[in-house]
Design a protein around this motif. Sequence first.
Motif: not given
Lengths: 78, 67
Positions: A21-23, B11-14, B29-34, B55-64
Amino acid sequence: LMCILGDLCSLTVPVEGMTCDSCVQTIESQIGREPGIIHIKVSLEHKNATVIYDQGLHSLQSLADAIEDMGFEADMAN
Amino acid sequence: MATHVFFVDMTCEGCSGAVARVLKKLDVKFDIDLPNKKVLIESDKDKDVFLEALKKTGKTVTYINSK
């Protein structure tokens, strides 16, 4: 593609890649903020998004691009 | 080759799948640590290129940081 009231069109776009749902909420809020998007309803179950938009500001292609930019697949194959 | 580290509120696989698809288009090259909501990207390009794309993914993004 069904256009009502002249400029307002309704369109259902297939969307692959959603798992929860979050997607759905992310897509609805992100695409919903786009100028010219009047209404958007995303269905996880049917794997699609129904959008009412102003055809002066958006098109099938720009909607598909926006979904692809989010990392989901708007497969225009069908 | 710098490694740029971002916090991305996945928050999820999707969600992580969506981020992966976006980054694949950028051919890096990238690595995702869910679990830790971290995305690591190896590239000489400026971090802002990736900040915008993420940011285009609509998720909250902050540069570390960049290592």
